[in-house]
Design a protein around this motif. Structure first.
Motif, mmCIF file in Angstrom:
data_model
loop_
_atom_site.group_PDB
_atom_site.id
_atom_site.type_symbol
_atom_site.label_atom_id
_atom_site.label_comp_id
_atom_site.label_asym_id
_atom_site.label_seq_id
_atom_site.Cartn_x
_atom_site.Cartn_y
_atom_site.Cartn_z
ATOM 1 N N PRO A 96 -8.256 3.606 -3.322
ATOM 2 C CA PRO A 96 -9.013 3.423 -2.067
ATOM 3 C C PRO A 96 -10.291 4.228 -1.954
ATOM 4 C CG PRO A 96 -6.922 4.577 -1.692
ATOM 5 C CD PRO A 96 -6.886 4.064 -3.072
ATOM 6 N N TRP A 97 -10.454 5.289 -2.709
ATOM 7 C CA TRP A 97 -11.629 6.136 -2.624
ATOM 8 C C TRP A 97 -12.607 5.895 -3.765
ATOM 9 C CZ3 TRP A 97 -10.596 8.176 -7.207
ATOM 10 C CH2 TRP A 97 -9.254 8.338 -7.564
ATOM 11 N N MET A 98 -12.310 4.909 -4.645
ATOM 12 C CA MET A 98 -13.188 4.649 -5.779
ATOM 13 C C MET A 98 -14.431 3.888 -5.349
ATOM 14 S SD MET A 98 -11.683 4.848 -9.387
ATOM 15 C CE MET A 98 -13.310 4.548 -9.837
ATOM 16 N N TYR A 115 -0.552 1.884 -17.153
ATOM 17 C CA TYR A 115 0.657 2.708 -17.116
ATOM 18 C C TYR A 115 1.608 2.127 -16.076
ATOM 19 C CZ TYR A 115 -2.493 6.360 -19.029
ATOM 20 O OH TYR A 115 -3.392 7.085 -19.767
ATOM 21 N N GLU A 116 2.871 1.966 -16.437
ATOM 22 C CA GLU A 116 3.887 1.642 -15.449
ATOM 23 C C GLU A 116 4.298 2.923 -14.728
ATOM 24 O OE1 GLU A 116 7.146 -0.721 -16.776
ATOM 25 O OE2 GLU A 116 5.852 -2.170 -17.801
ATOM 26 N N LEU A 117 4.651 2.772 -13.435
ATOM 27 C CA LEU A 117 4.971 3.916 -12.593
ATOM 28 C C LEU A 117 6.444 3.952 -12.223
ATOM 29 C CD1 LEU A 117 1.989 3.770 -10.061
ATOM 30 C CD2 LEU A 117 2.156 5.187 -12.112
ATOM 31 N N ARG A 118 6.945 5.151 -12.038
ATOM 32 C CA ARG A 118 8.275 5.313 -11.471
ATOM 33 C C ARG A 118 8.270 4.802 -10.032
ATOM 34 N NH1 ARG A 118 9.345 11.378 -11.570
ATOM 35 N NH2 ARG A 118 11.066 10.683 -10.230
ATOM 36 N N THR A 119 9.450 4.424 -9.546
ATOM 37 C CA THR A 119 9.583 3.992 -8.162
ATOM 38 C C THR A 119 9.068 5.080 -7.223
ATOM 39 O OG1 THR A 119 11.522 2.668 -8.718
ATOM 40 C CG2 THR A 119 11.212 3.224 -6.392
ATOM 41 N N GLY A 120 8.218 4.688 -6.298
ATOM 42 C CA GLY A 120 7.645 5.635 -5.345
ATOM 43 C C GLY A 120 6.499 6.451 -5.891
ATOM 44 N N GLY A 121 6.036 6.110 -7.092
ATOM 45 C CA GLY A 121 5.039 6.942 -7.739
ATOM 46 C C GLY A 121 3.595 6.637 -7.412
ATOM 47 N N LEU A 122 3.331 5.536 -6.699
ATOM 48 C CA LEU A 122 1.936 5.166 -6.501
ATOM 49 C C LEU A 122 1.182 6.165 -5.633
ATOM 50 C CD1 LEU A 122 -0.431 3.299 -6.916
ATOM 51 C CD2 LEU A 122 0.398 1.883 -5.016
ATOM 52 N N GLN A 123 1.744 6.527 -4.480
ATOM 53 C CA GLN A 123 1.000 7.410 -3.577
ATOM 54 C C GLN A 123 0.731 8.780 -4.201
ATOM 55 O OE1 GLN A 123 -0.437 6.343 -0.629
ATOM 56 N NE2 GLN A 123 -1.511 8.255 -0.977
ATOM 57 N N PRO A 124 1.719 9.437 -4.817
ATOM 58 C CA PRO A 124 1.386 10.706 -5.475
ATOM 59 C C PRO A 124 0.412 10.556 -6.636
ATOM 60 C CG PRO A 124 3.696 10.134 -5.821
ATOM 61 C CD PRO A 124 3.166 9.193 -4.803
ATOM 62 N N THR A 125 0.443 9.411 -7.316
ATOM 63 C CA THR A 125 -0.523 9.173 -8.391
ATOM 64 C C THR A 125 -1.933 9.066 -7.825
ATOM 65 O OG1 THR A 125 1.121 8.071 -9.789
ATOM 66 C CG2 THR A 125 -1.200 7.565 -10.214
ATOM 67 N N LEU A 126 -2.079 8.333 -6.722
ATOM 68 C CA LEU A 126 -3.391 8.220 -6.078
ATOM 69 C C LEU A 126 -3.911 9.593 -5.661
ATOM 70 C CD1 LEU A 126 -2.840 5.084 -3.802
ATOM 71 C CD2 LEU A 126 -4.141 5.186 -5.925
ATOM 72 N N ALA A 127 -3.024 10.412 -5.091
ATOM 73 C CA ALA A 127 -3.438 11.740 -4.635
ATOM 74 C C ALA A 127 -3.872 12.615 -5.812
ATOM 75 C CB ALA A 127 -2.298 12.404 -3.861
ATOM 76 N N ALA A 128 -3.132 12.531 -6.908
ATOM 77 C CA ALA A 128 -3.470 13.336 -8.082
ATOM 78 C C ALA A 128 -4.800 12.904 -8.682
ATOM 79 C CB ALA A 128 -2.349 13.231 -9.112
ATOM 80 N N PRO A 181 -4.924 15.477 -18.091
ATOM 81 C CA PRO A 181 -4.588 14.500 -17.063
ATOM 82 C C PRO A 181 -4.464 15.142 -15.673
ATOM 83 C CG PRO A 181 -2.634 15.079 -18.308
ATOM 84 C CD PRO A 181 -3.785 15.747 -19.004
ATOM 85 N N PRO A 182 -4.443 14.328 -14.626
ATOM 86 C CA PRO A 182 -4.329 14.871 -13.271
ATOM 87 C C PRO A 182 -3.061 15.715 -13.117
ATOM 88 C CG PRO A 182 -4.874 12.531 -13.201
ATOM 89 C CD PRO A 182 -4.529 12.847 -14.632
ATOM 90 N N VAL A 183 -3.172 16.825 -12.446
ATOM 91 C CA VAL A 183 -2.019 17.690 -12.232
ATOM 92 C C VAL A 183 -0.936 16.922 -11.478
ATOM 93 C CG1 VAL A 183 -1.184 19.791 -11.109
ATOM 94 C CG2 VAL A 183 -3.428 19.773 -12.246
ATOM 95 N N GLY A 184 0.242 16.841 -12.055
ATOM 96 C CA GLY A 184 1.365 16.130 -11.438
ATOM 97 C C GLY A 184 1.397 14.655 -11.724
#
Length: 207
Positions: A96-98, A115-128, A181-184
């Motif tokens: 959203p910020w790109m 990259y495939e993400l773990r369940t629930g991983g999108l929001q923390p990935t975006l933040a990182a 890579p992004p932290v976390g």
């Protein structure tokens, strides 16, 4: 031009048909019935071969859906029915910020990574990514980072480089400087990952 959503189409082609297929894709995208904007049209060089990857931007999900329907109902999708062995269509939303995709000559080497993400991983990935990407793009630019709107949760990002050597150096520098890579971020990734090197066709607005 700003786009709300993107489509990444992967056309797997018969050997030796890339140039003809690229010309057909350009005509398909300029058809009066077509929606969206052709942004990139690349052929695979390293990774899965005989692929043509087409990036298009759309003003809304509704516009992308109408164009998807046109493609699926067509007897000659992308004008490439005579060349195709497989067609994959994937819809994406940008992080959203790109910044919007900027057209021009940034390659001619483009790396497309998913990259495939773990369940629930999108929001923390975006933040990182939001924290880490500004420093990362000081080393080399990112054309777009986006998340899938359907299917397996995943992210896809596209990176241009002047050469394979420059790409390798940028990746090594980012790691050695501690900006990537992004932290976390890696904690949310599944083992299913893929990367390919693609080169612009003559019709690609992104070179």
């Amino acid at each position: 031009m700003s786009h709300a959503v993107y489509e990444l189409a992967t056309l797997t082609l018969r050997l030796g048909t890339t140039a003809a297929a690229a010309t057909a894709v350009e005509a398909w995208s300029r058809d009066p019935q077509a929606a969206g904007t052709l942004l990139g049209c690349w052929f695979s060089d390293i990774g899965a071969l005989n692929e043509l990857v087409v990036l298009r931007g759309f003003a809304s999900e509704a516009e992308m859906s109408r164009e998807r329907r046109r493609t699926l109902l067509a007897a000659d999708p992308f004008g490439c029915a005579d060349f195709l062995t497989r067609l994959d269509l994937a819809g994406y939303a940008p992080f959203p910020w790109m910044a919007p995709v900027e057209l021009g000559s940034f390659g001619p080497v483009y790396e497309i990574r998913s990259y495939e993400l773990r369940t629930g991983g999108l929001q923390p990935t975006l933040a990182a990514w939001e924290k880490a990407l500004p420093e990362r793009t000081r080393i080399s630019p990112c054309t777009i980072a986006m998340y899938a709107l359907e299917g397996t949760p995943r992210i896809t990002h596209i990176w241009p480089a002047a050469s394979l050597n420059e790409r390798s150096k940028a990746r090594a520098d980012a790691v050695s400087q501690g900006v990537w890579p992004p932290v976390g971020g890696p904690a949310w990734l599944m083992p299913q990952m893929k990367s390919g090197i693609y080169l612009p066709t003559a019709v690609s607005p992104l070179k």
